[in-house]
Design an enzyme around this catalytic site. Structure first.
Site, PDB file in Angstrom:
ATOM      1  N   SER A  90       0.801  -1.223   0.000  1.00  0.00           N
ATOM      2  CA  SER A  90       0.000   0.000   0.000  1.00  0.00           C
ATOM      3  C   SER A  90       0.835   1.275   0.000  1.00  0.00           C
ATOM      4  CB  SER A  90      -0.978  -0.005   1.171  1.00  0.00           C
ATOM      5  OG  SER A  90      -0.333  -0.328   2.370  1.00  0.00           O
ATOM      6  N   HIS A 128      -5.697  -3.204  -2.827  1.00  0.00           N
ATOM      7  CA  HIS A 128      -5.394  -2.281  -3.935  1.00  0.00           C
ATOM      8  C   HIS A 128      -5.416  -2.951  -5.308  1.00  0.00           C
ATOM      9  CE1 HIS A 128      -4.341   0.718  -0.950  1.00  0.00           C
ATOM     10  NE2 HIS A 128      -3.692  -0.244  -0.320  1.00  0.00           N
ATOM     11  N   LYS A 130     -12.244   1.085  -1.626  1.00  0.00           N
ATOM     12  CA  LYS A 130     -11.223   1.666  -2.503  1.00  0.00           C
ATOM     13  C   LYS A 130     -11.774   1.642  -3.931  1.00  0.00           C
ATOM     14  CE  LYS A 130      -7.843   1.036   0.994  1.00  0.00           C
ATOM     15  NZ  LYS A 130      -7.013   0.133   1.766  1.00  0.00           N
TER      16      LYS A 130
HETATM   17  C1  PLP Z   1      -6.964   0.027   3.246  1.00  0.00           C
HETATM   18  C2  PLP Z   1      -6.320  -1.295   3.557  1.00  0.00           C
HETATM   19  C3  PLP Z   1      -6.868  -2.170   4.494  1.00  0.00           C
HETATM   20  C4  PLP Z   1      -8.012  -1.776   5.375  1.00  0.00           C
HETATM   21  O1  PLP Z   1      -9.210  -1.714   4.686  1.00  0.00           O
HETATM   22  P1  PLP Z   1     -10.356  -0.740   5.225  1.00  0.00           P
HETATM   23  O2  PLP Z   1     -11.576  -1.225   4.537  1.00  0.00           O
HETATM   24  O3  PLP Z   1      -9.955   0.641   4.840  1.00  0.00           O
HETATM   25  O4  PLP Z   1     -10.413  -0.931   6.712  1.00  0.00           O
HETATM   26  C5  PLP Z   1      -6.301  -3.420   4.641  1.00  0.00           C
HETATM   27  N1  PLP Z   1      -5.218  -3.768   3.922  1.00  0.00           N
HETATM   28  C6  PLP Z   1      -4.637  -2.941   3.036  1.00  0.00           C
HETATM   29  C7  PLP Z   1      -3.440  -3.394   2.280  1.00  0.00           C
HETATM   30  C8  PLP Z   1      -5.172  -1.666   2.833  1.00  0.00           C
HETATM   31  O5  PLP Z   1      -4.576  -0.832   1.987  1.00  0.00           O
END
Ligand code: PLP
Length: 405
Positions: free
Chosen positions: A187, A215, A246
């Protein structure tokens, strides 16, 4: 006493340029967004910070689906999934997600969660009991680290992407259950894990591969089916966690895996059991999101995103080569996450501030989110950025480079 203690720590963070501050979005998530800080008047900024990779967060069809979901299923779920909060909308979403992942995980079922953070806590604590060892990439997301810390399982971390170290750890491991845990797209760096190599190791050592596709879901692979599809992987040993806030543009998350694993999570995962189910309208809206992602509109948006990524990379490669003295380094990433590594915390903050003065919003990411000495701008692109938007960012950075040189 407590307040003095906290104030001292807050001042220390301030001195290290580590104190974080929230901005208030005055308009919906989009590249051009009105934003305010404190009591200052709102400004219109060109933003490169959201994870709304396909630009669905403000899509009219998704807004309508969310509203229709609320009209049909009500506003709140009223209870946890195991009491009375599990609605037809949640069940239908889980069926859609299971079908979505079925090409990668034969016979998969899916379980929906309120957030990805909770899904990772649920998964790792429920599977990572005392009979297990968790093998984790050192750059895994905080939610995977926290899940592993909360689990009863032993944890072994391997240097980022170092499969040779992981192979030796697996060879020496004597616990009956072995769980390899990795981000698919890291990330803060944007690079892809070697999922085929990791799956081969899992097969050789009778381990399971848990992939966090926060992602990749919606962006990578045919129809945006995600990182497993991107690599053409297919195995019952795969367990995937995907987030829906996302690229999917709404919120929530899911785990897809072998049916027995899903059954076990429902019985044993405390982060699933002891929390109120997400509003059913969100689940209803997410079904529309899957239709958008998997259809022609999704294909168009992914193609646009790829063009913006290529445009930004060529602009920033030229810029960093023209100003070697600044020590900027564009990370080796092919995804929508394009980090520009600056190094020093204060330098990263100064660069973000120089962009902000030009109406450009790019977050500076500092330790502990990234290793000390690798503070960076985390530039994220969306399918709804135009070529002009990306051009403005490259020019803004060129302007800042001249000022800072
Ligand atoms: C954003 C993210 C999460 C958490 O997800 P949310 O739905 O925002 O709580 C978990 N793992 C990764 C790699 C992320 O980028």
């Amino acid at each position: 006493m407590l307040i003095d203690h906290l104030n001292r720590q807050l001042r220390e963070r301030e001195a290290q340029a580590l104190r974080r501050q929230r901005r208030i979005a005055e308009s919906p998530c989009a590249p051009h967004q009105r934003v305010s800080v404190g009591d200052a008047p709102a400004r219109e900024l060109l933003a490169f910070c959201s994870n709304d990779y396909l630009g669905l967060a403000n899509h009219p069809a998704l807004i309508e689906a969310l509203a229709e979901g609320a009209r049909r299923h009500g506003a709140g779920s009223g209870a946890s999934h195991l009491i009375s909060g599990h609605s037809r909308a949640h069940a239908a979403l889980e069926d859609d997600l299971a079908a979505w992942l079925a090409p990668s995980i034969p016979g998969a079922r899916a379980l929906s969660f309120c957030t990805g953070y909770m899904a990772n806590l649920a998964l790792l604590t429920a599977l990572g009991d005392a009979s297990a060892t968790i093998f984790a990439d050192k750059l895994n997301h905080a939610s995977l680290i926290d899940g592993a810390l909360l689990a009863k399982a032993a944890m072994q971390r391997y240097a980022h992407g170092n499969l040779a170290v992981l192979a030796r750890q697996l060879e020496r491991c004597t616990t009956p259950v072995k769980l390899i845990v990795t981000d698919a797209v890291f990330s803060m760096d944007g690079d892809l894990a070697d999922l085929p190599g990791l799956l081969a190791l899992a097969e050789r050592h009778d381990a399971w591969l848990i992939v966090d596709d926060a992602h990749g879901f919606g962006v990578l692979g045919p129809q945006g089916r995600g990182s497993l599809a991107h690599f053409g992987l297919r195995s019952e040993r795969l367990i995937v966690m995907g987030t829906l806030g996302k690229a999917a543009g709404l919120g929530g998350a899911f785990v897809a895996a072998h049916p027995t694993i899903i059954d076990w999570l429902v019985q044993a995962a405390r982060a699933y059991i002891y929390t109120t189910a997400a509003p059913p309208a969100v689940a209803h809206g997410l079904r529309e999101s899957l239709r958008l992602i998997g259809g022609e509109e999704g294909d168009r948006r992914r193609a646009n995103l790829q063009q913006r990524i290529a445009q930004l990379r060529s602009g920033l490669t030229a810029l960093t080569e023209a100003h070697p003295a600044l020590g900027w380094h564009l990370a080796d990433s092919a995804t929508a996450i394009q980090p520009l590594i600056v190094g020093d915390n204060a330098a990263a903050m100064a660069l973000a501030a120089a962009l902000d003065a030009q109406g450009l919003w790019v977050p500076a990411i500092r330790p502990p989110t990234v290793p000390v000495g690798t503070a960076r701008l985390r530039i994220t692109l969306s399918a709804t950025h135009s070529a002009d938007d990306v051009q403005r960012l490259v020019q803004g950075l060129a302007h800042a480079a001249k000022d800072l040189a």
